[in-house]
Design a protein around this motif. Structure first.
Motif, PDB file in Angstrom:
ATOM      1  N   UNK A 168       0.830  -1.216   0.000  1.00  0.00           N
ATOM      2  CA  UNK A 168       0.000   0.000   0.000  1.00  0.00           C
ATOM      3  C   UNK A 168       0.860   1.261   0.000  1.00  0.00           C
ATOM      4  N   UNK A 169       1.889   1.275   0.842  1.00  0.00           N
ATOM      5  CA  UNK A 169       2.748   2.468   0.916  1.00  0.00           C
ATOM      6  C   UNK A 169       3.501   2.710  -0.384  1.00  0.00           C
ATOM      7  N   UNK A 170       4.044   1.643  -0.969  1.00  0.00           N
ATOM      8  CA  UNK A 170       4.798   1.800  -2.216  1.00  0.00           C
ATOM      9  C   UNK A 170       3.869   2.235  -3.352  1.00  0.00           C
ATOM     10  N   UNK A 171       2.692   1.611  -3.444  1.00  0.00           N
ATOM     11  CA  UNK A 171       1.727   2.016  -4.466  1.00  0.00           C
ATOM     12  C   UNK A 171       1.322   3.480  -4.287  1.00  0.00           C
ATOM     13  N   UNK A 172       1.071   3.858  -3.038  1.00  0.00           N
ATOM     14  CA  UNK A 172       0.652   5.235  -2.787  1.00  0.00           C
ATOM     15  C   UNK A 172       1.783   6.217  -3.063  1.00  0.00           C
ATOM     16  N   UNK A 173       3.024   5.801  -2.799  1.00  0.00           N
ATOM     17  CA  UNK A 173       4.172   6.653  -3.095  1.00  0.00           C
ATOM     18  C   UNK A 173       4.213   6.984  -4.584  1.00  0.00           C
ATOM     19  N   UNK A 174       3.968   5.979  -5.422  1.00  0.00           N
ATOM     20  CA  UNK A 174       4.044   6.184  -6.867  1.00  0.00           C
ATOM     21  C   UNK A 174       2.740   6.681  -7.493  1.00  0.00           C
ATOM     22  N   UNK A 175       1.607   6.219  -6.961  1.00  0.00           N
ATOM     23  CA  UNK A 175       0.339   6.496  -7.634  1.00  0.00           C
ATOM     24  C   UNK A 175      -0.671   7.272  -6.794  1.00  0.00           C
TER      25      UNK A 175
END
Length: 192
Positions: A54-61
């Motif tokens: 979730x954090x990585x996805x939110x960082x990028x998207x």
């Protein structure tokens, strides 16, 4: 050399400390123990993995995703504040607002989201992205998730160490703190 592969230790330390304060897994220990008691067990690996994704996805998207569904960061944060508010009320009053969940879903909601990878963490990631290099933020996320996994994996030991009366005191105290965090998140994002 590609800029992606250059890591800045100073940035990584700063990012790691900021995320550590926002995620606050130490402060969430009473919540984690309460969830584990309610569900029977918590899948530490699953909760950590989902939080990390979730954090990585939110960082990028994050920005694009919120714009796509017509939300702003403030609305997202307010929704998270309501979930945190009800968890806090359960801790303080000893009442169940959420129906009994199966352990698989407890590991995802409310543990992975919004407790670990919540609105505060997501909005912090968007803020960090404007100041720091993405690869350093990724390393900061991974360092924090290793620590989160260690804490989640050892909740039974922590519970034995504190004892039932210690847990009750901590649960009430952190319930009030969690309630204050929910209210602050709500006030900050509504302008009240």
């Amino acid at each position: 050399m590609n800029k992606f592969f250059i890591l800045d230790s100073k940035q990584i330390i700063t990012i790691t400390m900021i995320l550590f304060a926002i995620i606050d897994i130490i402060g969430a220990i009473p919540v984690v123990i309460a969830l584990r008691q309610k569900a029977g067990h918590i899948q530490s690996g699953k909760a950590t993995l989902v939080s990390t994704i979730l954090m990585i996805l939110f960082l990028y998207l994050g920005d694009q995703l919120l714009q796509l569904i017509g939300l702003d960061v403030a609305s997202f944060a307010i929704a998270g504040s309501f979930v945190i508010f009800f968890i806090a009320m359960e801790m303080i009053l000893g009442v169940n607002f959420f129906k009994e969940e199966v352990p698989e879903s407890v590991s995802i909601v409310p543990l992975a989201f919004p407790l670990i990878a919540g609105a505060g963490t997501m909005t912090t990631l968007l803020s960090l992205k404007s100041e720091y290099e993405t690869q350093n933020i990724l390393v900061g996320i991974l360092i924090n998730m290793i620590f989160v996994f260690f804490v989640l994996k050892n909740t039974m030991r922590i519970e034995r160490l504190l004892g039932q009366s210690g847990l009750n005191v901590l649960r009430k105290a952190f319930g009030v703190i969690l309630l204050a965090i929910a209210i602050k998140l709500f006030r900050t994002n509504t302008g009240l």
